[in-house]
Every structure is written in C-alpha cells, then in structure tokens.
Scaffold this motif. Structure first.
Motif, PDB file in Angstrom:
ATOM      1  N   TYR A 160      -2.018  -2.222  -3.658  1.00 53.41           N
ATOM      2  CA  TYR A 160      -1.534  -2.871  -4.869  1.00 53.41           C
ATOM      3  C   TYR A 160      -1.324  -4.358  -4.626  1.00 53.41           C
ATOM      4  O   TYR A 160      -0.779  -4.742  -3.586  1.00 53.41           O
ATOM      5  CB  TYR A 160      -0.196  -2.283  -5.305  1.00 53.41           C
ATOM      6  CG  TYR A 160      -0.232  -0.821  -5.647  1.00 53.41           C
ATOM      7  CD1 TYR A 160      -0.021   0.136  -4.666  1.00 53.41           C
ATOM      8  CD2 TYR A 160      -0.453  -0.395  -6.955  1.00 53.41           C
ATOM      9  CE1 TYR A 160      -0.039   1.489  -4.973  1.00 53.41           C
ATOM     10  CE2 TYR A 160      -0.471   0.948  -7.269  1.00 53.41           C
ATOM     11  CZ  TYR A 160      -0.266   1.882  -6.277  1.00 53.41           C
ATOM     12  OH  TYR A 160      -0.281   3.220  -6.597  1.00 53.41           O
ATOM     13  N   GLY A 165      -3.691  -0.708  -8.750  1.00 51.01           N
ATOM     14  CA  GLY A 165      -3.997  -0.166  -7.435  1.00 51.01           C
ATOM     15  C   GLY A 165      -5.467   0.154  -7.265  1.00 51.01           C
ATOM     16  O   GLY A 165      -6.175   0.461  -8.237  1.00 51.01           O
ATOM     17  N   TRP A 194       2.627  -6.037 -11.274  1.00 51.99           N
ATOM     18  CA  TRP A 194       1.853  -5.216 -10.348  1.00 51.99           C
ATOM     19  C   TRP A 194       0.510  -4.848 -10.949  1.00 51.99           C
ATOM     20  O   TRP A 194       0.389  -4.653 -12.169  1.00 51.99           O
ATOM     21  CB  TRP A 194       2.616  -3.921 -10.037  1.00 51.99           C
ATOM     22  CG  TRP A 194       3.853  -4.142  -9.241  1.00 51.99           C
ATOM     23  CD1 TRP A 194       5.078  -4.519  -9.707  1.00 51.99           C
ATOM     24  CD2 TRP A 194       3.976  -4.031  -7.824  1.00 51.99           C
ATOM     25  NE1 TRP A 194       5.959  -4.639  -8.663  1.00 51.99           N
ATOM     26  CE2 TRP A 194       5.319  -4.344  -7.501  1.00 51.99           C
ATOM     27  CE3 TRP A 194       3.095  -3.693  -6.805  1.00 51.99           C
ATOM     28  CZ2 TRP A 194       5.790  -4.332  -6.184  1.00 51.99           C
ATOM     29  CZ3 TRP A 194       3.572  -3.675  -5.503  1.00 51.99           C
ATOM     30  CH2 TRP A 194       4.889  -3.984  -5.200  1.00 51.99           C
ATOM     31  N   THR A 223       9.446  -4.769  -2.371  1.00 51.96           N
ATOM     32  CA  THR A 223       8.865  -4.552  -3.696  1.00 51.96           C
ATOM     33  C   THR A 223       9.715  -5.159  -4.811  1.00 51.96           C
ATOM     34  O   THR A 223       9.171  -5.597  -5.824  1.00 51.96           O
ATOM     35  CB  THR A 223       8.685  -3.053  -3.962  1.00 51.96           C
ATOM     36  OG1 THR A 223       9.949  -2.395  -3.846  1.00 51.96           O
ATOM     37  CG2 THR A 223       7.698  -2.426  -2.988  1.00 51.96           C
ATOM     38  N   ARG A 254       0.837  -1.192   0.000  1.00 52.17           N
ATOM     39  CA  ARG A 254       0.000   0.000   0.000  1.00 52.17           C
ATOM     40  C   ARG A 254       0.873   1.243   0.000  1.00 52.17           C
ATOM     41  O   ARG A 254       2.031   1.214   0.427  1.00 52.17           O
ATOM     42  CB  ARG A 254      -0.940   0.004   1.197  1.00 52.17           C
ATOM     43  CG  ARG A 254      -0.256   0.113   2.550  1.00 52.17           C
ATOM     44  CD  ARG A 254      -1.279  -0.070   3.674  1.00 52.17           C
ATOM     45  NE  ARG A 254      -0.662   0.086   4.982  1.00 52.17           N
ATOM     46  CZ  ARG A 254      -1.315  -0.126   6.133  1.00 52.17           C
ATOM     47  NH1 ARG A 254      -2.587  -0.506   6.119  1.00 52.17           N
ATOM     48  NH2 ARG A 254      -0.680   0.047   7.286  1.00 52.17           N
ATOM     49  N   GLN A 255       0.281   2.317  -0.487  1.00 53.16           N
ATOM     50  CA  GLN A 255       1.007   3.576  -0.543  1.00 53.16           C
ATOM     51  C   GLN A 255       0.068   4.714  -0.202  1.00 53.16           C
ATOM     52  O   GLN A 255      -0.918   4.955  -0.899  1.00 53.16           O
ATOM     53  CB  GLN A 255       1.609   3.790  -1.933  1.00 53.16           C
ATOM     54  CG  GLN A 255       2.551   4.973  -2.015  1.00 53.16           C
ATOM     55  CD  GLN A 255       3.378   4.953  -3.288  1.00 53.16           C
ATOM     56  OE1 GLN A 255       3.090   4.238  -4.247  1.00 53.16           O
ATOM     57  NE2 GLN A 255       4.450   5.738  -3.304  1.00 53.16           N
ATOM     58  N   ARG A 302       5.847   3.195  -0.843  1.00 52.90           N
ATOM     59  CA  ARG A 302       5.025   1.991  -0.891  1.00 52.90           C
ATOM     60  C   ARG A 302       5.502   1.034   0.202  1.00 52.90           C
ATOM     61  O   ARG A 302       6.714   0.772   0.328  1.00 52.90           O
ATOM     62  CB  ARG A 302       5.126   1.330  -2.261  1.00 52.90           C
ATOM     63  CG  ARG A 302       4.104   0.245  -2.504  1.00 52.90           C
ATOM     64  CD  ARG A 302       4.059  -0.145  -3.968  1.00 52.90           C
ATOM     65  NE  ARG A 302       3.660   0.977  -4.820  1.00 52.90           N
ATOM     66  CZ  ARG A 302       3.382   0.856  -6.114  1.00 52.90           C
ATOM     67  NH1 ARG A 302       3.456  -0.319  -6.711  1.00 52.90           N
ATOM     68  NH2 ARG A 302       3.045   1.915  -6.817  1.00 52.90           N
TER      69      ARG A 302
END
Length: 122
Positions: free
Chosen positions: A95, A115, A112, A106, A38-39, A45
C-alpha cells in the motif's frame, strides 16, 4: 484531498526485482510525506519505508534496508518502490500512503491506495 493508486505488483522469483508505482491526484502532492506499507495474510500492516515531502530523506524498515528504494517525482505526482533481491517473505499486499508528515506508523497517513499484490516464489 489526495487519491492514490498503486500499480506494478505481480509475481517474481526470489532474487528478482519489481517496481511499484503510486499515482496521486490532487494539486498539492509536494506537500505530503509518502510511505509504503505491506500486509501479509494473517498479519498486521507493517511499515516498509517513507520519503519526505522534498524527497530529500528516506527511511526504511530493517527488513528491506539495502534492497528496497523509494523515490518520488513531484512534477509527475508519482512515487515509487523499487524492490530488488526479493525474498518469499516479501510476499504481501503493498500500500502507498500520503500524509502531512512522513513516518513509520500507519496513523500518520491520511490517504491510502487500494493496494497491489506482490508474490515472490522460492
């Protein structure tokens, strides 16, 4: 090659629940470790949790341990993040990610999703 698409984000009240889904394309979904990150605005992130290829093992960040649960359905090429007891600090873009190995950084992941926004109000 794997393509990922998240869904299920939205607005929740503190103490509430949301379930995020990540749909995958590709024929070898079961060969990939899967992670959630998550960011939040203005922040890096951060790792939320991961699940191994078979689904036999999961690992969570301390900030979500006991509240969030990751699961996967290899037959349906889906994996999930069940979020309970939500807090305002859980607000972020979430994400999903896939890689040959599962882990908390990451760089491990090759693929990916775009999001999905989760907003928790107090």
């Amino acid at each position: 090659q794997v393509q990922l698409e998240e869904s299920g984000g939205g607005l929740a009240q503190a103490g509430g629940s949301l379930r995020l889904s990540c749909a995958a394309s590709g024929r070898t979904f079961s060969n990939y470790g899967l992670g959630w990150f998550r960011q939040a605005p203005g922040k890096k992130r951060e790792f939320v949790g991961y699940i191994t290829r078979s689904g036999g093992s999961t690992f969570y960040a301390d900030s979500v341990k006991g509240r969030f649960t990751i699961s996967r359905d290899n037959a349906e090429k889906m994996f999930y993040l069940q979020m309970n007891s939500l807090k305002p600090e859980d607000t972020a873009v979430y994400y999903c990610a896939a890689g040959l190995y599962a882990g908390p950084t990451t760089g491990i992941y090759d693929y990916w999703g775009q999001g999905t926004q989760v907003t928790v109000s107090s």
